[in-house]
Design a protein around this motif. Structure first.
Motif, PDB file in Angstrom:
ATOM      1  N   PRO A 238       0.846  -1.206   0.000  1.00 17.74           N
ATOM      2  CA  PRO A 238       0.000   0.000   0.000  1.00 17.74           C
ATOM      3  C   PRO A 238       0.876   1.250   0.000  1.00 17.74           C
ATOM      4  O   PRO A 238       2.092   1.152   0.193  1.00 17.74           O
ATOM      5  N   ASP A 239       0.245   2.399  -0.190  1.00 18.39           N
ATOM      6  CA  ASP A 239       1.003   3.656  -0.110  1.00 18.39           C
ATOM      7  C   ASP A 239       1.349   3.994   1.341  1.00 18.39           C
ATOM      8  O   ASP A 239       2.327   4.669   1.606  1.00 18.39           O
ATOM      9  N   GLU A 240       0.502   3.513   2.223  1.00 18.95           N
ATOM     10  CA  GLU A 240       0.673   3.868   3.635  1.00 18.95           C
ATOM     11  C   GLU A 240       1.863   3.140   4.258  1.00 18.95           C
ATOM     12  O   GLU A 240       2.140   1.994   3.910  1.00 18.95           O
ATOM     13  N   VAL A 241       2.502   3.803   5.195  1.00 19.09           N
ATOM     14  CA  VAL A 241       3.576   3.173   5.964  1.00 19.09           C
ATOM     15  C   VAL A 241       3.310   3.434   7.443  1.00 19.09           C
ATOM     16  O   VAL A 241       2.610   4.380   7.787  1.00 19.09           O
ATOM     17  N   ILE A 242       3.885   2.592   8.259  1.00 18.91           N
ATOM     18  CA  ILE A 242       3.679   2.755   9.707  1.00 18.91           C
ATOM     19  C   ILE A 242       4.927   2.207  10.409  1.00 18.91           C
ATOM     20  O   ILE A 242       5.534   1.242   9.923  1.00 18.91           O
ATOM     21  N   SER A 243       5.299   2.830  11.501  1.00 21.12           N
ATOM     22  CA  SER A 243       6.469   2.309  12.224  1.00 21.12           C
ATOM     23  C   SER A 243       6.053   1.070  13.000  1.00 21.12           C
ATOM     24  O   SER A 243       4.875   0.892  13.331  1.00 21.12           O
ATOM     25  N   ILE A 244       7.013   0.238  13.312  1.00 22.27           N
ATOM     26  CA  ILE A 244       6.706  -1.035  13.984  1.00 22.27           C
ATOM     27  C   ILE A 244       6.076  -0.777  15.355  1.00 22.27           C
ATOM     28  O   ILE A 244       5.167  -1.492  15.776  1.00 22.27           O
ATOM     29  N   ARG A 245       6.524   0.273  16.019  1.00 23.59           N
ATOM     30  CA  ARG A 245       5.972   0.588  17.343  1.00 23.59           C
ATOM     31  C   ARG A 245       4.503   0.993  17.233  1.00 23.59           C
ATOM     32  O   ARG A 245       3.662   0.540  18.001  1.00 23.59           O
ATOM     33  N   GLU A 246       4.200   1.842  16.234  1.00 18.89           N
ATOM     34  CA  GLU A 246       2.806   2.260  16.029  1.00 18.89           C
ATOM     35  C   GLU A 246       1.955   1.064  15.630  1.00 18.89           C
ATOM     36  O   GLU A 246       0.795   0.961  16.031  1.00 18.89           O
ATOM     37  N   ALA A 247       2.534   0.153  14.824  1.00 21.11           N
ATOM     38  CA  ALA A 247       1.786  -1.032  14.384  1.00 21.11           C
ATOM     39  C   ALA A 247       1.415  -1.889  15.584  1.00 21.11           C
ATOM     40  O   ALA A 247       0.275  -2.355  15.702  1.00 21.11           O
ATOM     41  N   LYS A 248       2.367  -2.072  16.479  1.00 24.63           N
ATOM     42  CA  LYS A 248       2.100  -2.871  17.680  1.00 24.63           C
ATOM     43  C   LYS A 248       1.018  -2.202  18.535  1.00 24.63           C
ATOM     44  O   LYS A 248       0.133  -2.867  19.063  1.00 24.63           O
ATOM     45  N   LYS A 249       1.108  -0.878  18.614  1.00 27.86           N
ATOM     46  CA  LYS A 249       0.097  -0.144  19.399  1.00 27.86           C
ATOM     47  C   LYS A 249      -1.274  -0.297  18.767  1.00 27.86           C
ATOM     48  O   LYS A 249      -2.282  -0.430  19.451  1.00 27.86           O
ATOM     49  N   THR A 250      -1.312  -0.263  17.415  1.00 31.44           N
ATOM     50  CA  THR A 250      -2.597  -0.372  16.703  1.00 31.44           C
ATOM     51  C   THR A 250      -3.219  -1.755  16.919  1.00 31.44           C
ATOM     52  O   THR A 250      -4.422  -1.868  17.103  1.00 31.44           O
ATOM     53  N   VAL A 251      -2.383  -2.785  16.905  1.00 35.24           N
ATOM     54  CA  VAL A 251      -2.902  -4.135  17.156  1.00 35.24           C
ATOM     55  C   VAL A 251      -3.459  -4.204  18.578  1.00 35.24           C
ATOM     56  O   VAL A 251      -4.441  -4.900  18.840  1.00 35.24           O
TER      57      VAL A 251
END
Lengths: 318, 321
Positions: A238-251
């Motif tokens: 996808p065009d979107e990117v996310i840092s691993i820390r933010e990804a973990k927080k989102t989960v």
């Protein structure tokens, strides 16, 4: 969608992605017959009138019989053996299956005049290195095995497929897809496991950027590639990117902050607690962001149904 | 007859003030706990690392514009505006009170993306941090400069991640092109490591520029904005670069200096007039056609430094008159 295409072979049919893909193909092409092959147990797979499954190793003799008995229009090679449940001792097995197996599949496709072959590789082939540029293009060197020789099978399988693709481009259409991290409730790859495991370390010293694609979107792109994408190598992200820390927080699953540089020596201990291959430590240290512009030339902007945030939130359903 | 008054015992505060009044020889003075505290307190007040309410208001105003411009989520290179704001809030007292930065030539900056090139000074690349702070806080419209950093830098734990969150990116041609395509201003030090890793006799001598930045500017058509930093060399006034030993140890530089903490040398940042990209040249033009423009840019930066040196503020560590 497809009218004259009679039979499609899905190799690695027991995998989460292949399962969704078979379902999509079956629904979109009710006149088509889909044959799924896997060496794993196939009893749990959804039963559909136009899908049949065969449990077999694709390195064995009876695999050729499937090609002989069916005139396949297209073959999906989704059977790359993942590193998620493997360790260094099974490198020989992975090399044999991923490289020799792929070579055999491609030979059979050519021999039995398959019209289109779609091979699922991975963005891991580019390697996670501190000097990676952002938005790596398809023609970038495959550097994954520089630091981790156990990734040799992944890069060699990709190179084998791409060399074969250009060599035989006038005889057979071939697509090699290098998707970013595929996540979803049915996928059991290393990254999905990392994201959904509680109390795993997230770096305080490194915070690389990631691209995540939902399993349904990836399966949908695989299905659409059959008609809409010509021969070539394509990054899928996808065009979107996310840092691993933010990804973990989102989960939304608890984790603890830990310096990744201190984690490598402890990796052997951690591996007993959660199945996380050594090489993936590099991927949670350094980013590997891929350029998606090539595939976007062929697929419309609405190729993705789920945003990164939605894809990560849906992981909670696992 | 005089009666002898009995002195009341001193309380702690009285003892402390009494101690402060005494004049001790230096070692005894340093050993006196209360005097040491007093010294540190005076030093802290003189540097004033606290931000005032007006400054906080300024941060909010600037970053409300930057949030609109860059979005609130992270970008593909790892820029996180929330964290960039926090970083600048920490850097600001150093910028404003410790290095007492002055910015000249703000009027040369327009609302357009630039390729900003600067001399590299100060041994530990504080110049990049200060130029970035200047363009975020002191230049209008504010912008987050995407500083191109050395390859070894991105692999450093903590520092690499912190720099990326503040806008720094790996100094790679592809990154630079993509950022300019996205209308972002990039900060480049065309001297590279040899600019920053200088011994004292070479201070303020612009080292030869590499050609890569100019070829990128030719392909992207982004105007080049020359910048000169004056005063950062004196943060480490006396340095000998042990080049041979650095090579032996595989390090990019090995400075030998009496101080390894930057001194509070006042720093001036000069922003020059944009250097328009010449017509008739392309990114693939031969080196000889490109070199005359590179030399011209080197001269522009060197002249700005020389002019800046004449106007710089007094500092005991100033090594070049």
């Amino acid at each position: 969608m497809l009218k004259n295409k009679k039979k499609i072979l899905v190799i690695g049919a027991a995998g989460g992605l292949a399962r969704i893909l078979s379902g999509l193909l079956s629904k979109d092409m009710p006149d088509c017959e889909i044959i799924g092959v896997d060496s794993r147990d196939l009893n749990d797979l959804p039963k559909k009138s136009n899908i049949t499954y065969h449990q077999m190793r694709y390195t064995r003799g009876n695999f050729e019989k499937i090609f002989r008995d069916n005139e396949f229009y297209a073959v999906y090679h989704l059977a790359r053996m993942s590193h998620a449940h493997s360790n260094k001792t099974s490198l020989t097995q992975r090399l044999d299956l991923n490289i020799m197996g792929t070579s055999r599949i491609l030979e059979l496709c050519l021999k039995f005049e398959v019209r289109k072959v779609l091979i699922l590789s991975t963005y891991h082939v580019y390697g996670a290195l501190s000097d990676n540029p952002t938005f790596i293009k398809e023609d970038a060197p495959l550097r994954a095995s520089i630091k981790h020789p156990e990734l040799r099978d992944v890069t060699e399988m990709d190179q084998l497929a791409t060399n074969w693709m250009w060599k035989n481009q006038h005889k057979i259409e071939t697509i090699v897809l290098r998707p970013c991290s595929i996540v979803g409730p049915q996928i059991k790859n290393s990254m999905s496991q990392y994201l959904t495991t509680s109390y795993v370390p997230v770096g305080i010293d490194f915070n690389p950027m990631f691209q995540f694609i939902h399993e349904f979107d990836m399966a949908n792109i695989l299905a659409r590639c059959l008609d809409e994408v010509p021969t070539g190598i394509y990054n899928v992200a996808p065009d979107e990117v996310i840092s691993i820390r933010e990804a973990k927080k989102t989960v939304g699953i608890p984790f603890f902050s830990f310096p990744i540089m201190a984690l490598s020596p402890l990796a052997s201990t951690f591996k007993k607690l959660w199945n996380f291959p050594d090489y993936l430590l590099e991927y949670i240290k350094f980013g590997c962001i891929i350029d998606n512009s090539e595939i976007k030339k062929h697929l419309k902007d609405d190729a993705l149904r789920f945003t990164t945030k939605e894809a990560l939130e849906l992981l909670k359903l696992r | 007859m005089k009666t002898r008054e009995k002195k009341a015992p001193l309380n702690t505060r009285q003892k402390r003030s009494k101690d402060l009044g005494k004049v001790y020889p230096l070692p005894i003075y340093a050993l006196n706990y209360y005097n040491l505290l007093h010294m540190l307190d005076k030093l802290k007040k003189s540097i004033s690392l606290k931000t005032s309410s007006e400054e906080k208001k300024k941060f909010d105003q600037v970053f409300s514009k930057l949030f609109d411009q860059y979005g609130k989520s992270e970008d593909p290179w790892g820029l996180n505006i929330h964290k960039a704001k926090k970083s600048i809030e920490y850097v600001w007292p150093l910028y404003n009170n410790y290095f007492k930065v002055r910015v000249f030539g703000k009027e040369n900056v327009e609302d357009t993306p630039y390729m900003i090139i600067s001399n590299h000074t100060g041994q530990i690349a504080i110049d990049g941090m200060l130029i970035s702070t200047a363009f975020a806080m002191d230049v209008d419209p504010p912008r987050i400069l995407r500083a191109m950093v050395e390859r070894f830098f991105t692999g450093l734990p903590f520092i690499g991640a912190w720099a990326a969150e503040g806008g720094a990116v790996l100094g790679d041609r592809q990154n630079c092109v993509k950022l300019l395509e996205r209308n972002q201003s990039v900060l480049i030090f065309p001297e590279g490591v040899k600019g920053i890793a200088k011994s004292t006799p070479d201070y303020y001598k612009v080292q030869s520029f590499t050609r890569g930045f100019f070829r990128i500017a030719l392909s992207s058509k982004a105007p080049i904005l020359p910048v000169a930093v004056v005063g950062a060399e004196e943060t480490f006034p006396y340095v000998y670069q042990a080049k041979g030993l650095a090579k032996l140890l595989g390090l990019p530089a090995l400075p030998i200096s009496p101080n390894y903490f930057p001194l509070p040398s006042p720093i001036d940042i000069y922003i020059g007039k944009p250097y328009e990209i010449p017509e008739g040249l392309s990114a693939d033009s031969p080196d000889k056609d490109i070199d005359k423009h590179i030399f011209e840019l080197e001269n522009i930066v060197q002249t700005m430094i020389n002019d800046g040196l004449k106007k710089r503020r007094e500092f005991w560590g100033n090594v070049k008159k």
